[in-house]
Design an enzyme around this catalytic site. Structure first.
Site, PDB file in Angstrom:
ATOM      1  N   CYS A 130       0.832  -1.286  -0.103  1.00 19.72           N
ATOM      2  CA  CYS A 130      -0.048   0.027  -0.182  1.00 19.72           C
ATOM      3  C   CYS A 130       0.906   1.298  -0.013  1.00 19.72           C
ATOM      4  CB  CYS A 130      -0.747  -0.014   1.267  1.00 19.72           C
ATOM      5  SG  CYS A 130      -2.217   1.060   1.014  1.00 19.72           S
ATOM      6  N   CYS A 180      -0.224   4.242   1.787  1.00 20.61           N
ATOM      7  CA  CYS A 180      -0.481   5.504   2.620  1.00 20.61           C
ATOM      8  C   CYS A 180       0.576   5.602   3.697  1.00 20.61           C
ATOM      9  CB  CYS A 180      -1.718   4.914   3.539  1.00 20.61           C
ATOM     10  SG  CYS A 180      -1.732   3.244   4.203  1.00 20.61           S
ATOM     11  N   CYS A 205      -3.713   6.420   0.101  1.00 22.06           N
ATOM     12  CA  CYS A 205      -3.234   5.041  -0.410  1.00 22.06           C
ATOM     13  C   CYS A 205      -2.916   5.204  -1.846  1.00 22.06           C
ATOM     14  CB  CYS A 205      -4.153   3.928  -0.242  1.00 22.06           C
ATOM     15  SG  CYS A 205      -4.851   3.647   1.640  1.00 22.06           S
ATOM     16  N   LYS A 214     -12.326  -5.019   2.111  1.00 23.39           N
ATOM     17  CA  LYS A 214     -11.612  -4.197   3.146  1.00 23.39           C
ATOM     18  C   LYS A 214     -12.729  -2.898   3.073  1.00 23.39           C
ATOM     19  CE  LYS A 214      -7.759  -1.386   4.487  1.00 23.39           C
ATOM     20  NZ  LYS A 214      -6.576  -1.132   4.171  1.00 23.39           N
ATOM     21  N   ARG A 273      -3.239   3.679  12.514  1.00 25.17           N
ATOM     22  CA  ARG A 273      -2.841   4.741  11.884  1.00 25.17           C
ATOM     23  C   ARG A 273      -1.839   5.436  12.469  1.00 25.17           C
ATOM     24  NH1 ARG A 273      -8.270   6.324   8.669  1.00 25.17           N
ATOM     25  NH2 ARG A 273      -8.364   4.397   7.680  1.00 25.17           N
ATOM     26  N   ARG A 285     -11.114   7.381   3.638  1.00 26.26           N
ATOM     27  CA  ARG A 285     -10.730   6.591   2.518  1.00 26.26           C
ATOM     28  C   ARG A 285     -12.194   5.982   1.861  1.00 26.26           C
ATOM     29  NH1 ARG A 285      -5.470   6.646   3.760  1.00 26.26           N
ATOM     30  NH2 ARG A 285      -4.491   5.557   5.718  1.00 26.26           N
ATOM     31  N   GLU A 333     -16.464  -7.668  -5.145  1.00 30.59           N
ATOM     32  CA  GLU A 333     -15.095  -7.637  -4.861  1.00 30.59           C
ATOM     33  C   GLU A 333     -14.115  -8.795  -4.771  1.00 30.59           C
ATOM     34  OE1 GLU A 333     -13.020  -4.857  -4.684  1.00 30.59           O
ATOM     35  OE2 GLU A 333     -14.457  -3.193  -4.358  1.00 30.59           O
ATOM     36  N   LYS A 368     -11.596  -7.675   6.150  1.00 27.94           N
ATOM     37  CA  LYS A 368     -11.165  -6.856   7.298  1.00 27.94           C
ATOM     38  C   LYS A 368     -12.007  -5.820   7.260  1.00 27.94           C
ATOM     39  CE  LYS A 368      -7.365  -3.918   7.616  1.00 27.94           C
ATOM     40  NZ  LYS A 368      -6.142  -2.967   6.814  1.00 27.94           N
ATOM     41  N   SER A 399      -6.337  -3.339  14.248  1.00 33.88           N
ATOM     42  CA  SER A 399      -6.028  -2.687  15.464  1.00 33.88           C
ATOM     43  C   SER A 399      -6.800  -2.280  16.490  1.00 33.88           C
ATOM     44  CB  SER A 399      -5.207  -1.298  14.995  1.00 33.88           C
ATOM     45  OG  SER A 399      -5.872  -0.347  14.080  1.00 33.88           O
ATOM     46  N   TYR A 412      -2.973  -9.054  16.027  1.00 35.18           N
ATOM     47  CA  TYR A 412      -2.006  -8.479  17.059  1.00 35.18           C
ATOM     48  C   TYR A 412      -1.967  -9.653  18.205  1.00 35.18           C
ATOM     49  CZ  TYR A 412      -2.416  -4.843  14.092  1.00 35.18           C
ATOM     50  OH  TYR A 412      -2.445  -4.036  12.798  1.00 35.18           O
TER      51      TYR A 412
HETATM   52  C1  PBG Z   1      -2.822   0.443   4.699  1.00 37.06           C
HETATM   53  C2  PBG Z   1      -3.606  -0.515   5.906  1.00 37.06           C
HETATM   54  C3  PBG Z   1      -4.480  -0.136   6.886  1.00 37.06           C
HETATM   55  C4  PBG Z   1      -4.580  -1.383   7.782  1.00 37.06           C
HETATM   56  C5  PBG Z   1      -3.921  -2.199   7.139  1.00 37.06           C
HETATM   57  N1  PBG Z   1      -3.218  -1.788   5.886  1.00 37.06           N
HETATM   58  C6  PBG Z   1      -5.009   1.242   7.315  1.00 37.06           C
HETATM   59  C7  PBG Z   1      -6.098   1.872   6.546  1.00 37.06           C
HETATM   60  O1  PBG Z   1      -6.530   1.264   5.585  1.00 37.06           O
HETATM   61  O2  PBG Z   1      -6.106   2.873   6.840  1.00 37.06           O
HETATM   62  C8  PBG Z   1      -5.335  -1.401   8.951  1.00 37.06           C
HETATM   63  C9  PBG Z   1      -4.750  -2.519   9.909  1.00 37.06           C
HETATM   64  C10 PBG Z   1      -5.344  -2.198  11.238  1.00 37.06           C
HETATM   65  O3  PBG Z   1      -6.061  -1.353  11.631  1.00 37.06           O
HETATM   66  O4  PBG Z   1      -4.638  -3.097  12.216  1.00 37.06           O
HETATM   67  N2  PBG Z   1      -3.966   0.787   3.748  1.00 37.06           N
END
Ligand code: PBG
Length: 323
Positions: free
Chosen positions: A120, A122, A130, A195, A205, A217, A233, A248, A274, A313
């Site tokens: 990615c 970002c 991104c 996603k 972030r 986003r 998708e 996700k 996260s 995690y």
């Molecule tokens: C990158 C990305 C993100 C996450 C994984 N890859 C952040 C986003 O899309 O803003 C999030 C992972 C997490 O919250 O643990 N684009």
């Protein structure tokens, strides 16, 4: 024949019986640990919203990866935090960028551990979006070019699998073509196929220093209200050549995991993101939830919904449970 002949409690009477008839099992090989790699040496920069997680310089990353290997984890997924960000995300596809260096170190120092990279932009753009921003929005097709270059640079560094998370249209096909024409026909793609534009990415972030500096986003990640669209998708990503797919976040999207499991016969992952992690940690820190039981139940529910493997995690801690 119902009650009293049928008594479902009979098979719940002891742990040995419960264990025998358990439908969903967990194993360390199903867990993938996300790791954040940053420049420098002997760096361990704690992430305040994600207790126990830190940005690691490559030396510390290697040490952490050794622990993951010993625990028998399914693998690790790398997120790079570059020295410098720019408009063109050049750190993302620099052959000597932070992620590329980290891959080389891991493949050399911790052989046998599966290394996946998040593909990615970002973390690498000044604006935190991104891809290439044009007229206030991310330009899809320019971004495809960057993604393909990044994936090829990871493959050159020796990565085992690439995982695009940007949600551009056509990215899986672009990456597949890029890999194939560079000779990496055997490098698999794990697509973050479904996603969602989720609030649960908040702590990440901070961890990856990738918060968008303007807007959000929602013009590329999915609307949390949509389920049928997730199936579209995923179908498109598979048509373009994805080897494995992912949903996700995980816990708020168990219905999507189940629907994907019922519809597609490919390896299916789920990302316990996260915010899901931080929420559980915060409740446990307050004494409101028992941490280990909450981890176990949350991972079990994600597996029960149909995920073959989980990016989490909690991977290290869960791997040490008697599973
Ligand atoms: C990158 C990305 C993100 C996450 C994984 N890859 C952040 C986003 O899309 O803003 C999030 C992972 C997490 O919250 O643990 N684009």
């Amino acid at each position: 024949m119902a009650f009293p002949a049928q008594r479902l409690r009979r098979l719940r009477a002891s742990e040995s019986l419960r264990r025998l008839v358990r439908e969903t099992r967990l194993a360390p090989s199903q867990f993938i640990l996300p790791l954040f790699v940053c420049p420098g040496e002997r760096v361990r920069k704690e992430i305040s919203s994600m207790p126990g997680h830190a940005q690691l310089s490559i030396d510390n990353l290697v040490r952490e990866a050794e622990v993951c290997k010993k625990l028998g984890l399914g693998g690790v997924i790398l997120f790079g935090i570059p020295e410098q960000k720019d408009e063109m995300a050049s750190g993302a596809y620099d052959p000597d960028g932070i992620t590329q260096r980290a891959i080389r170190a891991l493949k050399k120092e911790v052989p046998g551990l599966l290394v996946i990279t998040d593909v990615c932009n970002c973390e690498y753009t000044t604006h935190g979006h991104c891809g290439f921003v044009k007229g206030g929005d991310v330009d899809n097709d320019t971004t495809l070019e960057w993604l393909s270059r990044a994936a090829v640079s990871h493959a050159r560094a020796g990565v085992d699998m690439v995982a695009p998370s940007d949600m551009m249209d056509g990215r899986v096909g672009a990456i597949r073509r890029g890999l194939d024409s560079a000779g990496f026909t055997n490098t698999p793609i794990l697509s973050y196929a479904a996603k969602y534009a989720s609030v649960f990415y908040g702590p990440f972030r901070e961890a990856a220093e990738s918060a968008p500096q303007f807007g959000d986003r929602r013009s590329y990640q999915m609307d949390p209200a949509n389920a049928r669209e997730a199936i579209r998708e995923i179908a498109l990503d598979l048509e373009e050549g994805a080897d494995m797919i992912m949903v996700k976040p995980a816990m708020p999207y168990l219905d999507i995991i189940r629907e994907a499991r019922n519809t597609f016969d490919v390896p299916l992952g789920a990302y316990q993101v996260s915010g899901e992690f931080s929420m559980i940690m915060a409740a446990a820190a307050n004494g409101w939830l028992d941490l280990d039981r909450t981890i176990l139940e949350s991972l079990t529910s994600i597996r029960r919904a149909g995920a073959d493997f989980i990016l989490t995690y909690f991977a290290k801690r869960a791997a040490e449970f008697p599973l």
